[in-house]
Design an enzyme around this catalytic site. Structure first.
Site, PDB file in Angstrom:
ATOM      1  N   CYS A 124       0.816  -1.218   0.000  1.00 63.67           N
ATOM      2  CA  CYS A 124       0.000   0.000   0.000  1.00 63.67           C
ATOM      3  C   CYS A 124       0.850   1.267   0.000  1.00 63.67           C
ATOM      4  CB  CYS A 124      -0.944   0.015   1.196  1.00 63.67           C
ATOM      5  SG  CYS A 124      -2.313  -1.169   1.057  1.00 63.67           S
TER       6      CYS A 124
ATOM      7  N   TYR B 270      -3.450   4.285   5.749  1.00 64.39           N
ATOM      8  CA  TYR B 270      -2.633   3.093   5.997  1.00 64.39           C
ATOM      9  C   TYR B 270      -1.309   3.127   5.230  1.00 64.39           C
ATOM     10  CZ  TYR B 270      -1.459  -1.912   6.137  1.00 64.39           C
ATOM     11  OH  TYR B 270      -0.826  -3.104   6.311  1.00 64.39           O
TER      12      TYR B 270
END
Length: 335
Positions: free
Chosen positions: A120, A149
């Protein structure tokens, strides 16, 4: 006196629980740490030191790291796409865990520190097409990671780097790509795609309602890494001379529709599909470029998705049946 204790932060979680199990099987002295109540740990072993601590607190990180030889940081407040898209602040607060653990590792002279980062962190502009070009480590910059995140993971990678450069702390960072397997979350909103699809197929088969709802249009592409490959790559990286963050992920690319195909095949059923185009779906395409890990470690994840999903499906099926059998017994008792 030589230190022997290996600390697994997040030992009550999915990856952490598997790592604790592997280390104890090798006869290592293990300290497993997690914030969850003990009865909510995915795996807990009575023959290791189990501590319930909040690793967002500096004093708890110091307690966790006392006398440790190695620390594996697998602790984070996270989940699948449905969770991280709707809980950005909670995800970012995990920066406290890595920061306070690094401070404690430095203070207590811990020998080695591992940080579990994520795919991510990669620039979203490189993940807009379903026909994705596999992501190389250099693609994290210029930075445009997953909001919340992904930013926490990228910042924490930099913290590891600067603790290594400024204070000589031994740090290693992986970028995991979609880890799955037994003994993880499979319901409740934090589950990731493989577990969610397994559960939905199981529900459809057992209920007789042969339908499944898929988030997005099903054309999103991903690779998924089985937990055994994850552990092998993690241990190899910790023992290596590789100081920069590196991909640990499968390069077997599938669409979400193909993921459903595989699980349906395992279950021996075909379901009517509907698509929720308003649901969180993440980037359109993501895959791991394993050129660097092959070059530096002479290895890459190799467990076939079908093989890993067969084991994962079987475990979730048993968990689902056991839970709902218990619900039926409780309901009958109330009547």
């Amino acid at each position: 006196m030589k230190r022997e204790t290996i600390v697994v932060a997040g030992g009550g979680g999915f990856i952490g629980g598997h790592l604790v199990g592997q280390l104890r099987a090798e006869g290592k002295k293990v300290r497993s740490v997690d914030v969850k109540p003990f009865d909510e740990w995915y795996q807990r072993f009575d023959d290791v030191e189990n501590l319930r601590l909040d690793l967002q607190r500096r004093e708890d990180c110091e307690r966790a790291c006392e006398g440790a030889a190695d620390v594996y940081n697998l602790a984070a407040d996270m989940g699948g796409m449905g969770f991280i898209e709707n809980n950005k602040c909670l995800c970012m607060l995990s920066v406290l865990i890595n920061t306070h653990l690094l401070m404690a590792v430095h203070k207590h002279g811990v020998g080695r520190y591992f940080y579990a980062s994520s795919a991510c962190v990669y620039n979203a502009d490189k993940q807009r097409s379903h026909d994705v070009v596999p992501l190389k480590e250099e693609d994290a910059y210029p930075a445009m990671p997953e909001d919340g995140y992904g930013w926490e993971k990228l910042f924490s990678e930099r913290m590891c780097r600067h603790y290594r450069e400024d204070f000589g702390v031994y740090t290693r960072c992986s970028r995991y790509h979609n880890v799955y397997g037994p003994h993880g979350t499979w319901e409740g909103g934090r589950e990731k795609a493989p577990a969610a699809i397994c559960r939905k197929v199981i529900e459809a088969k057992l209920s007789g309602r042969h339908e499944i709802e898929i988030w997005g249009d099903g054309r999103q592409t991903r690779s998924f890494m089985y937990i055994d490959d994850c552990l092998k790559g993690t241990r190899m990286l910790m023992d290596s001379e590789v100081v920069e963050p590196i991909n640990i992920g499968s390069s077997e690319l599938v669409t979400v529709n193909q993921l459903v195909d595989i699980v349906e095949s395992i279950a021996g059923i075909r379901l009517k599909r509907s698509y929720d185009l308003t649901a969180p779906k993440g980037v359109n395409g993501r895959n791991s470029d394993n050129t660097l890990i092959q070059k530096l470690l002479g290895w890459e994840p190799s467990i076939r998705l079908r093989d890993g999903l067969e084991k994962t499906y079987a475990w979730i099926h048993d968990e689902y049946v056991a839970k709902h059998a218990g619900s039926r017994v409780a309901g009958a008792a109330k009547r």
